[in-house]
Design an enzyme around this catalytic site. Structure first.
Site, mmCIF file in Angstrom:
data_model
loop_
_atom_site.group_PDB
_atom_site.id
_atom_site.type_symbol
_atom_site.label_atom_id
_atom_site.label_comp_id
_atom_site.label_asym_id
_atom_site.label_seq_id
_atom_site.Cartn_x
_atom_site.Cartn_y
_atom_site.Cartn_z
ATOM 1 N N GLY A 14 0.819 -1.211 0.000
ATOM 2 C CA GLY A 14 0.000 0.000 0.000
ATOM 3 C C GLY A 14 0.848 1.255 0.000
ATOM 4 N N GLY A 16 -0.457 4.451 0.289
ATOM 5 C CA GLY A 16 -1.192 5.586 0.841
ATOM 6 C C GLY A 16 -0.310 6.300 1.856
ATOM 7 N N PHE A 17 -0.939 7.107 2.715
ATOM 8 C CA PHE A 17 -0.146 7.841 3.699
ATOM 9 C C PHE A 17 0.682 6.908 4.578
ATOM 10 C CE2 PHE A 17 -3.506 11.084 2.969
ATOM 11 C CZ PHE A 17 -2.667 12.088 2.537
ATOM 12 N N GLU A 178 -18.489 17.472 2.486
ATOM 13 C CA GLU A 178 -17.718 18.208 1.483
ATOM 14 C C GLU A 178 -18.376 18.109 0.109
ATOM 15 O OE1 GLU A 178 -13.403 17.843 3.750
ATOM 16 O OE2 GLU A 178 -14.139 16.203 2.523
ATOM 17 N N ASP A 316 -5.383 2.937 7.954
ATOM 18 C CA ASP A 316 -6.809 2.672 8.114
ATOM 19 C C ASP A 316 -7.110 1.208 8.419
ATOM 20 O OD1 ASP A 316 -7.348 5.277 7.580
ATOM 21 O OD2 ASP A 316 -8.285 4.964 5.626
#
Lengths: 440, 440
Positions: A14, A16-17, A178, A316
């Site tokens: 992964g 991601g962050f 949002e 996550d």
């Protein structure tokens, strides 16, 4: 600790962050890192809704992982999707986009595979109510949003026209809020005076949420202020609403009193929940790890899996002390775990301190000049909140040019209300939780 | 001339350069214009290759037609694809994206539907050799280009790796030449030092062309200079080559001597020819108009169809005096025809002058700092050509912000060689000449 003649092999699943920050923390370590992701880019997820709503381009929120990590000479990036982990032989099996399988041996495994949209057992909703987790999702939503107004303009009866001008959003967390704000802005400002038959400003935006308030995680004060701002923008709030069905012309929802309501809306977007990808189940079965209700993997205080100090779960996908699924948690847990491996390689024998999340606050953008920001007990909203939002997002965007580009784009958008990235492709829609079809 | 109580109805099919300039020329006329396009945007086609190669975003080269025409209060834009023309009842039948049909009555019809990629009777090539006419095509090519390097990096045998690092381009007109230059720049500059297994600079780019030279339309002098520049960039030129087969791993080509060569290349791109869309055949049968070999419609000197003064064909789809398929021809023919209708509405009875194309020159970009430009008998190449190219493209880009954004992006790209828009989605590939599947 063993001695390795070849450098210790760290496989990160992964980009991601969490995965990115783990790789960065290993920069100066004598380890060989392999970063595996089914996308070639790192996505700045918190701004995905701005790509979906035509403010930012793909390149402004997504950068190639290998470009971000080009100076990390010990990192190799691979475009593949991890499908299985062999914990005995310490091998990850991954599928390349053409379907071919590769095997990657590891000494340390960092699982940062993230979560995906959950439909709470109703995956059939996905076709008509896309979620928003990937760049593909954002472009799909962009197409649906702008095409809906086009369809309304060419509709031949009033009922169909109204259906195209009705947008139902399921889930009132930051993403739902949002998106709701964005659609009202598009309808009221961006598209103003560009249609001859419809009045885009009359578009209805409904925000449905199972809980009792929008942005529940921000606490009652900010939730109340956000609700007031949304209502001021013309967003219709339906709290305590459980969606029971979705089709191409709308949805049905049940309220707290058990009443079923039908909402005719040709555009339904889903941001209501998340769940772990299949890889989490694979990993849990292989290691005996427990999963929480959303399928996330329970980890030890040092983010390893019990009995498997060589496997760490971050971001996550990790389940620890009910930490929220925020970019900040992912960054900190990724960096923690990268540092832990670095210390082990350096031969530090001291037991590492347990992971502690330092809450730097969270933010949600509502509309031009309006955002809510929570930092500890401090609640900020309105213009001040929006300035704080702007500062945070500029500071964390990856890459100098992305920051500069986004800032310039925002200046124009906030000043004029117009959006540059409204062009959409005509590619067919697909169920967003499906894996991408293999090419060829 | 008849008197109309309702304003004269002008239907324009196509929102490319020709259709857009026709609509603009009618701005101050008391006519009701309906502009029909199957895309909602006007595409700045000459820069499509820069979107495909990761320099510009979709929004920088494509703007919503209704945004471009927002101050043209007599123009209504509709997202639909014209499928049939009823010349007796003066009706256009068009299909909306959801499959529903609409009918549009006209007093004047302007057909500006353009052309599409031609595979010269081998439509089966399209699956493995996409053309480049639409925004979907450009994003498909972007995905194929950048993914090829990713696949090479994770390839497990040397032969497969070399196949992924080989790019074959069919057709050496401006688009083929521009793409060839772009791929060599991506390989040699953009991706430098970002891979650990492959050396992207070693990617092979082959340019195949049935004629004897690249950029034949620019004349022998510029063709020779362009060929030299391309060779200097490392592009392998194969002139006089006819492609006889394409599959997912490469192509076969026959040279002038009849020898068949197999080229192993996992990426094949097709820019070799164009043909009229099915609508041209429909129109020809309905009006008795003749079509040329590519299916383009032969028009009278005033761009009407013989016997049908109410139907005009402009842009790439018109066949007149062997005019080339250039943006400039499309703009001038569109504007001419809009003016002709304006004059007729104003009651001018004087026979309009025949359409005359004023050749303002043509340009092709080869690489950073290298372009060829032909203006009449003047041939410009190298850095001077590139500056001329830059000036022309800035001057003609639609919309102030597009111009400014493109200029800033180019400054960065030309200075650093890096590209902002490298992120690609994972959506499945599709045959680019297929119509988009109907959306729900």
């Amino acid at each position: 600790m063993e001695d390795h003649i070849t450098p210790r092999r760290v496989v990160i699943l992964g980009g991601g962050f969490a995965g990115l920050f783990a790789a960065r923390a290993l920069r100066r370590s004598p380890v060989a890192v392999t970063l595996v992701d089914r996308c070639a880019h790192h996505l700045f997820q918190p701004l995905l809704y701005q790509c979906a709503s035509g403010i930012l381009s793909e390149g402004q929120i997504a950068q190639p992982l290998r470009a971000v990590l080009r100076r990390h000479h010990n990192v190799r990036c691979l475009l593949a999707e991890a499908t299985d982990v062999d914990v005995d032989d310490r091998l990850v099996h991954a599928r390349r986009p053409d379907g071919a399988m590769i095997s990657l041996p590891y000494d340390d495994l960092i699982v940062a595979a993230g979560v995906r949209q959950s439909y709470f057992g109703h995956d059939e909703f996905a076709e008509h109510a896309p979620g928003m987790k990937t760049l593909d999702d954002a472009l799909d939503i962009r197409r649906r949003l702008f095409r809906a107004f086009e369809m309304a303009e060419s509709a031949t009866d009033a009922r169909e026209r109204q259906e195209w001008l009705t947008f139902a959003l399921v889930g009132a967390g930051p993403t739902g809020v949002e998106l709701a704000g964005q659609i009202r802005e598009i309808a009221g400002h961006t598209l103003e005076r560009q249609f001859r038959t419809i009045e885009p400003g009359q578009a209805r935006v409904l925000l449905l949420e199972g809980a009792d308030s929008v942005l529940a995680a921000f606490g009652p004060t900010l939730a109340r202020r956000a609700a007031r701002t949304l209502k001021g923008l013309g967003v219709e709030l339906h709290m305590g609403a459980m969606v029971t069905g979705v089709d191409e012309r709308g949805l049905t929802a049940r309220d707290r009193a058990g009443r079923i309501t039908r909402i005719d809306a040709r555009t339904v977007l889903w941001t209501a929940g998340v769940e772990a990808p299949p890889l989490a189940g694979v990993l849990a079965r292989a290691t005996g790890a427990e999963q929480d209700r959303a399928g996330r993997i329970l980890v030890e205080p040092d983010l390893t899996i019990a009995g498997h100090p060589e496997i760490r779960v971050v971001g996550d996908l990790m389940s620890l002390n009910r930490l929220p699924g925020l970019a900040e948690v992912a960054m900190q847990s990724g960096a923690y775990t990268g540092r832990a491996i670095r210390h082990a390689v350096e031969g530090r024998t001291k037991q590492p301190k347990p992971f502690r999340y330092l809450d730097l606050g969270s933010a949600a953008y509502i509309s031009r000049g309006r955002a809510v920001v929570k930092v500890g007990r401090l609640n900020v909203s309105g213009v001040t909140g929006w300035l704080a939002w702007l500062f945070i997002h500029i500071a964390f965007l990856t890459g100098f040019r992305s920051r500069l580009g986004a800032l310039l784009t925002w200046l124009i958008v906030f000043a004029s209300g117009s959006r540059r990235e409204r062009a959409f492709t005509s590619a067919g829609t697909r169920a967003p939780t499906d894996p991408a079809p293999p090419a060829h």
